[in-house]
Scaffold this motif. Structure first.
Motif, PDB file in Angstrom:
ATOM      1  N   THR A 358      17.524 -27.757   6.950  1.00 32.01           N
ATOM      2  CA  THR A 358      18.970 -27.612   7.147  1.00 32.01           C
ATOM      3  C   THR A 358      19.721 -27.820   5.844  1.00 32.01           C
ATOM      4  OG1 THR A 358      18.879 -28.235   9.479  1.00 32.01           O
ATOM      5  CG2 THR A 358      20.970 -28.580   8.356  1.00 32.01           C
ATOM      6  N   THR A 359      19.298 -28.792   5.044  1.00 31.27           N
ATOM      7  CA  THR A 359      19.935 -29.031   3.739  1.00 31.27           C
ATOM      8  C   THR A 359      19.857 -27.785   2.871  1.00 31.27           C
ATOM      9  OG1 THR A 359      19.418 -31.394   3.815  1.00 31.27           O
ATOM     10  CG2 THR A 359      19.867 -30.458   1.650  1.00 31.27           C
ATOM     11  N   LEU A 360      18.707 -27.120   2.876  1.00 32.70           N
ATOM     12  CA  LEU A 360      18.547 -25.895   2.082  1.00 32.70           C
ATOM     13  C   LEU A 360      19.491 -24.809   2.566  1.00 32.70           C
ATOM     14  CD1 LEU A 360      17.164 -24.123   0.005  1.00 32.70           C
ATOM     15  CD2 LEU A 360      15.279 -23.774   1.618  1.00 32.70           C
ATOM     16  N   GLY A 361      19.537 -24.570   3.876  1.00 33.46           N
ATOM     17  CA  GLY A 361      20.408 -23.522   4.409  1.00 33.46           C
ATOM     18  C   GLY A 361      21.868 -23.775   4.096  1.00 33.46           C
ATOM     19  N   ARG A 362      22.309 -25.012   4.255  1.00 32.68           N
ATOM     20  CA  ARG A 362      23.723 -25.324   4.014  1.00 32.68           C
ATOM     21  C   ARG A 362      24.065 -25.308   2.531  1.00 32.68           C
ATOM     22  NH1 ARG A 362      25.417 -29.794   8.665  1.00 32.68           N
ATOM     23  NH2 ARG A 362      24.575 -28.580  10.407  1.00 32.68           N
ATOM     24  N   THR A 363      23.117 -25.673   1.684  1.00 34.29           N
ATOM     25  CA  THR A 363      23.372 -25.637   0.246  1.00 34.29           C
ATOM     26  C   THR A 363      23.488 -24.199  -0.229  1.00 34.29           C
ATOM     27  OG1 THR A 363      22.135 -27.705  -0.012  1.00 34.29           O
ATOM     28  CG2 THR A 363      22.553 -26.424  -2.002  1.00 34.29           C
ATOM     29  N   MET A 364      22.685 -23.288   0.317  1.00 37.89           N
ATOM     30  CA  MET A 364      22.784 -21.876  -0.053  1.00 37.89           C
ATOM     31  C   MET A 364      24.166 -21.319   0.251  1.00 37.89           C
ATOM     32  SD  MET A 364      19.083 -20.400   1.152  1.00 37.89           S
ATOM     33  CE  MET A 364      19.580 -18.696   0.826  1.00 37.89           C
ATOM     34  N   LEU A 365      24.795 -21.797   1.336  1.00 35.66           N
ATOM     35  CA  LEU A 365      26.144 -21.353   1.707  1.00 35.66           C
ATOM     36  C   LEU A 365      27.221 -22.190   1.021  1.00 35.66           C
ATOM     37  CD1 LEU A 365      25.720 -20.793   5.556  1.00 35.66           C
ATOM     38  CD2 LEU A 365      25.310 -19.198   3.690  1.00 35.66           C
ATOM     39  N   ARG A 366      26.787 -23.184   0.265  1.00 37.38           N
ATOM     40  CA  ARG A 366      27.655 -24.131  -0.434  1.00 37.38           C
ATOM     41  C   ARG A 366      28.500 -24.954   0.533  1.00 37.38           C
ATOM     42  NH1 ARG A 366      31.125 -22.678  -5.875  1.00 37.38           N
ATOM     43  NH2 ARG A 366      31.969 -24.771  -6.180  1.00 37.38           N
ATOM     44  N   LEU A 367      27.924 -25.208   1.693  1.00 36.81           N
ATOM     45  CA  LEU A 367      28.503 -26.190   2.593  1.00 36.81           C
ATOM     46  C   LEU A 367      28.111 -27.594   2.128  1.00 36.81           C
ATOM     47  CD1 LEU A 367      27.789 -24.441   6.011  1.00 36.81           C
ATOM     48  CD2 LEU A 367      29.927 -24.457   4.711  1.00 36.81           C
ATOM     49  N   LEU A 368      27.031 -27.671   1.355  1.00 32.21           N
ATOM     50  CA  LEU A 368      26.647 -28.873   0.619  1.00 32.21           C
ATOM     51  C   LEU A 368      26.570 -28.501  -0.851  1.00 32.21           C
ATOM     52  CD1 LEU A 368      23.720 -30.282   2.821  1.00 32.21           C
ATOM     53  CD2 LEU A 368      26.020 -31.229   2.626  1.00 32.21           C
ATOM     54  N   GLU A 369      26.983 -29.398  -1.730  1.00 31.09           N
ATOM     55  CA  GLU A 369      26.930 -29.126  -3.164  1.00 31.09           C
ATOM     56  C   GLU A 369      25.562 -29.531  -3.713  1.00 31.09           C
ATOM     57  OE1 GLU A 369      29.011 -27.557  -5.126  1.00 31.09           O
ATOM     58  OE2 GLU A 369      30.488 -27.223  -3.525  1.00 31.09           O
ATOM     59  N   PRO A 370      24.922 -28.663  -4.506  1.00 33.57           N
ATOM     60  CA  PRO A 370      23.609 -28.993  -5.065  1.00 33.57           C
ATOM     61  C   PRO A 370      23.733 -29.923  -6.268  1.00 33.57           C
ATOM     62  CG  PRO A 370      24.322 -26.874  -5.855  1.00 33.57           C
ATOM     63  CD  PRO A 370      25.390 -27.334  -4.897  1.00 33.57           C
ATOM     64  N   SER A 371      22.622 -30.544  -6.612  1.00 34.12           N
ATOM     65  CA  SER A 371      22.570 -31.375  -7.813  1.00 34.12           C
ATOM     66  C   SER A 371      22.129 -30.554  -9.019  1.00 34.12           C
ATOM     67  CB  SER A 371      21.600 -32.541  -7.596  1.00 34.12           C
ATOM     68  OG  SER A 371      21.944 -33.261  -6.426  1.00 34.12           O
ATOM     69  N   ALA A 372      21.377 -29.489  -8.779  1.00 33.21           N
ATOM     70  CA  ALA A 372      20.919 -28.609  -9.859  1.00 33.21           C
ATOM     71  C   ALA A 372      20.438 -27.305  -9.242  1.00 33.21           C
ATOM     72  CB  ALA A 372      19.794 -29.278 -10.656  1.00 33.21           C
ATOM     73  N   GLY A 373      20.309 -26.268 -10.100  1.00 36.01           N
ATOM     74  CA  GLY A 373      19.750 -25.009  -9.643  1.00 36.01           C
ATOM     75  C   GLY A 373      20.785 -23.912  -9.459  1.00 36.01           C
ATOM     76  N   ILE A 376      21.970 -17.037  -6.219  1.00 40.55           N
ATOM     77  CA  ILE A 376      22.602 -15.766  -6.598  1.00 40.55           C
ATOM     78  C   ILE A 376      22.599 -14.859  -5.374  1.00 40.55           C
ATOM     79  CG2 ILE A 376      22.500 -13.769  -8.131  1.00 40.55           C
ATOM     80  CD1 ILE A 376      20.977 -15.592 -10.119  1.00 40.55           C
ATOM     81  N   PHE A 377      23.798 -14.504  -4.914  1.00 46.51           N
ATOM     82  CA  PHE A 377      23.956 -13.681  -3.713  1.00 46.51           C
ATOM     83  C   PHE A 377      24.488 -12.316  -4.120  1.00 46.51           C
ATOM     84  CE2 PHE A 377      26.564 -11.981  -0.264  1.00 46.51           C
ATOM     85  CZ  PHE A 377      25.698 -12.068   0.818  1.00 46.51           C
ATOM     86  N   ASP A 378      23.667 -11.284  -3.956  1.00 45.32           N
ATOM     87  CA  ASP A 378      24.057  -9.909  -4.294  1.00 45.32           C
ATOM     88  C   ASP A 378      24.654  -9.847  -5.698  1.00 45.32           C
ATOM     89  OD1 ASP A 378      24.246  -7.221  -3.842  1.00 45.32           O
ATOM     90  OD2 ASP A 378      26.096  -7.319  -2.663  1.00 45.32           O
ATOM     91  N   GLY A 379      23.990 -10.545  -6.616  1.00 42.84           N
ATOM     92  CA  GLY A 379      24.406 -10.521  -8.020  1.00 42.84           C
ATOM     93  C   GLY A 379      25.448 -11.547  -8.411  1.00 42.84           C
ATOM     94  N   GLN A 380      26.013 -12.277  -7.455  1.00 40.49           N
ATOM     95  CA  GLN A 380      27.049 -13.265  -7.757  1.00 40.49           C
ATOM     96  C   GLN A 380      26.483 -14.683  -7.690  1.00 40.49           C
ATOM     97  OE1 GLN A 380      30.085 -11.619  -4.797  1.00 40.49           O
ATOM     98  NE2 GLN A 380      31.389 -12.153  -6.531  1.00 40.49           N
ATOM     99  N   PRO A 381      26.743 -15.498  -8.718  1.00 45.78           N
ATOM    100  CA  PRO A 381      26.256 -16.895  -8.713  1.00 45.78           C
ATOM    101  C   PRO A 381      27.125 -17.769  -7.807  1.00 45.78           C
ATOM    102  CG  PRO A 381      27.463 -16.436 -10.737  1.00 45.78           C
ATOM    103  CD  PRO A 381      27.431 -15.152  -9.965  1.00 45.78           C
ATOM    104  N   VAL A 382      26.628 -18.059  -6.624  1.00 47.49           N
ATOM    105  CA  VAL A 382      27.402 -18.761  -5.600  1.00 47.49           C
ATOM    106  C   VAL A 382      27.877 -20.131  -6.082  1.00 47.49           C
ATOM    107  CG1 VAL A 382      27.313 -19.733  -3.264  1.00 47.49           C
ATOM    108  CG2 VAL A 382      26.195 -17.550  -3.758  1.00 47.49           C
ATOM    109  N   LEU A 383      27.030 -20.840  -6.795  1.00 46.84           N
ATOM    110  CA  LEU A 383      27.327 -22.229  -7.137  1.00 46.84           C
ATOM    111  C   LEU A 383      28.342 -22.356  -8.269  1.00 46.84           C
ATOM    112  CD1 LEU A 383      23.696 -23.669  -6.923  1.00 46.84           C
ATOM    113  CD2 LEU A 383      25.385 -23.361  -5.104  1.00 46.84           C
ATOM    114  N   ASP A 384      28.618 -21.239  -8.977  1.00 45.89           N
ATOM    115  CA  ASP A 384      29.571 -21.283 -10.091  1.00 45.89           C
ATOM    116  C   ASP A 384      30.961 -20.782  -9.703  1.00 45.89           C
ATOM    117  OD1 ASP A 384      27.462 -22.158 -11.635  1.00 45.89           O
ATOM    118  OD2 ASP A 384      26.957 -20.139 -12.353  1.00 45.89           O
ATOM    119  N   LEU A 385      31.109 -20.297  -8.468  1.00 48.37           N
ATOM    120  CA  LEU A 385      32.366 -19.659  -8.082  1.00 48.37           C
ATOM    121  C   LEU A 385      33.483 -20.668  -7.849  1.00 48.37           C
ATOM    122  CD1 LEU A 385      31.117 -16.951  -5.557  1.00 48.37           C
ATOM    123  CD2 LEU A 385      31.830 -16.603  -7.929  1.00 48.37           C
TER     124      LEU A 385
END
Length: 566
Positions: A358-373, A376-385
């Protein structure tokens, strides 16, 4: 005790709420040392049947007929239905004990685990507090709880789900009852924990000579533990016999439908072949997917560039005390996770509770903030937006949560629930267009326009999950995280939802991350499978290879723990 007479003989139990009859002439018997499995879907009357034996029926329930002859430890036969409340109190726990479905809500959160077990001993056996504590620790050892002495002082929230269920079993066994009632005791547990609980119950039954009534909607679990099975449907027992006879040669169409609803483990099929609607049991032909057909699909999927890329993803959770940079004060929930997902693919993610799914799924959607890593969704860096850009991207990335009731606002109608995401993302133009879209969504997930103005509590679990799917589809996403989205459903409802998700993927070109601890479901749904353990990916492969030739011991352990209809 009379060695030839059944321990319990239930005859013609009928029960009603006001004018509605919910149990209709239910009859069965349980011999000494025997396990009777009662199988059926939610609302069939399984729990009401066993609760009636202990006088624990909900308010408004009225027994309109029946007898329940029970042979007590002293050899006397009593009709449980004629006992007064004070007499029933002497039976509960002492002669007949019960293990409830949800240990977290069955255990008192403000009392220690040990006290709750010792309390039953003091009440029924009139022993001292010191003696009760010593006996409780012995029981904790018998049910194989780790560190029994320290767990005596632990509160329910401080132990795992499997450990809580073991505490409930210890509590049920405390006064050495003759009959144990187990109401879905493994439904909420991981497959490996479920296996250990079933093994524990079998061993305890043999060592103590217990009789057991085991309730479940999972035929695989019933096959693992019971000798005899009764199939319930709409308050009636429609079929009964030995497990081997019922599962090998079911006579009733409902039993056949239940058996067909479970995804097979030895091959992959295109659709689950069952649809149960009211009293209509429709079995459709099964089409096996050949290795060649699967290979063709996978060659098409993986010839394109990745749609989603996850690179070296890490998540830490801060523990109480100390500083974040001190490793001993943080929990490493995800450790260097990397994988790709391809457009139109279903990527299965399997593992036990606490593995990080669940942590992985929610982090991919940025419902949780990652510590590193990176994600990239369809060419867009999700964690930098930035938040404004993330909002536009999030329309394309949706999630279906595990608990359909908990994830729907109870004070809003279905129409309001479905319109809200369209309003947030400024979709469909105007109010009239949005209402047309809600009607379209309901029909898409198999509901009717008349359901628009009802509230979540007016629907069944399967219908609520369909509403959650419709809400996820409302913003026309490309990618959906399905987080244990069928784990709480009856087997036939689960089959309908899984078929629906496959149909929607085909019609709308959706991509799924499908999270589950049930490998039979994962095998049916997934093209590729990732196996997680302790925040790490330990194995991956396509749905054929991983099941036929698992490389890791942990994966083999998960596969071996799957209960199967034998």
């Amino acid at each position: 005790m009379n060695a030839t007479a059944p321990l319990l003989a239930l005859e013609n139990l009928s029960l009603s709420f006001a004018e509605r009859q919910v149990l209709d002439n239910v009859s069965f018997s349980v011999a000494k040392g025997e396990t009777l499995g009662i199988v059926g879907e939610s609302g069939s009357g399984k729990s009401l049947t066993v609760l009636s034996l202990l006088g624990l029926l909900p308010k408004g329930a009225q027994r309109t007929g029946g007898t329940a002859l029970f042979q007590q430890k002293d050899g006397r036969n009593v009709d449980l239905f004629t006992l007064k409340e004070r007499q029933l109190q002497a039976v509960r726990g002492n002669e007949i004990a019960m293990i409830f479905q949800e240990p977290m809500t069955s255990l008192n959160p403000v009392l220690t685990c040990g006290y709750q077990v010792a309390e039953a001993l003091i009440l029924h056996q009139k022993i001292s507090t010191k003696q009760a504590k010593a006996r409780t620790i012995e029981l904790f050892e018998e049910v194989k709880l780790p560190r029994p002495a320290s767990l005596f002082d632990a509160y329910p929230h401080q132990i795992s789900g499997g450990q809580k269920q073991r505490v409930m079993i210890a509590m049920a066994l405390a006064c050495e009852p003759s009959l144990l009632l187990a109401d879905e005791p493994t439904t909420a547990l991981d497959v490996t924990v479920q296996q250990t609980i079933l093994e524990l119950l079998r061993n305890l039954q043999q060592s103590r000579g217990l009789s057991l009534i085991f309730i479940s909607h999972d035929l695989g679990v019933i096959s693992e533990i019971a000798e005899k099975v009764a199939v319930m449907y709409q308050g009636k027992i429609i079929e009964t016999g030995s497990v081997k006879d019922i599962f090998s040669h079911p006579k009733q169409s409902y039993t056949q439908a239940l058996l067909a609803s479970r995804p097979p483990l030895d091959h992959i099929i295109e659709r689950l072949p069952v649809s149960i609607k009211g009293s209509d049991f429709e079995l459709t032909p099964v089409h096996n997917l050949s290795d060649e057909a699967l290979s063709k699909r996978w060659n098409e999927l993986y010839s394109q560039p990745p749609f989603i890329q996850v690179k070296d993803l890490e998540v830490y959770f801060q523990l109480s005390g100390g500083y974040f940079w001190q490793k001993k004060n943080r929990l490493h929930a995800l450790q260097s996770i990397s994988f790709d997902i391809y457009k139109g693919e279903t990527l299965g993610l399997v593992g036990e509770s606490g593995s990080g799914k669940t942590t992985l799924g929610r982090t991919m959607l940025r419902l949780l903030e990652p510590s590193a890593g990176k994600v990239i969704f369809d060419g867009q860096p999700v964690l930098d937006l930035a938040p404004s850009d993330l909002r536009a991207l999030r329309r394309r990335m949706q999630i279906i949560f595990q608990d359909p009731y908990g994830s729907l606002p109870p004070h809003r109608t279905v129409a309001q629930i479905l319109v809200e995401p369209m309003e947030i993302h400024h979709l469909e133009g105007n109010k009239a267009a949005r209402m047309r879209r809600t009607e379209e969504l309901l029909h898409q997930v198999g509901l009717q326009t008349e359901h628009l103005h009802r509230y979540p509590h007016e629907f069944s679990g399967g219908q609520r999950q369909r509403i959650c799917i419709a809400r996820a589809l409302a913003v026309r996403p490309d990618f959906i995280v399905c987080d244990e989205s069928v784990s709480a459903l009856d087997v036939s409802v689960q089959a309908q939802i899984l078929n629906l998700l496959k149909d929607l993927q085909r019609d709308l070109g959706l991509t799924y991350l499908f999270i589950s601890h049930d490998l039979s479901v994962i095998r049916f749904m997934a093209d590729r499978i990732l196996v997680m353990q302790n925040g790490q990916l330990v194995e991956s492969g396509n749905a054929l290879t991983l099941f036929r030739q698992p490389q890791q011991a942990y994966t083999r352990q998960l596969l071996d723990a799957i209960p199967q209809v034998r």
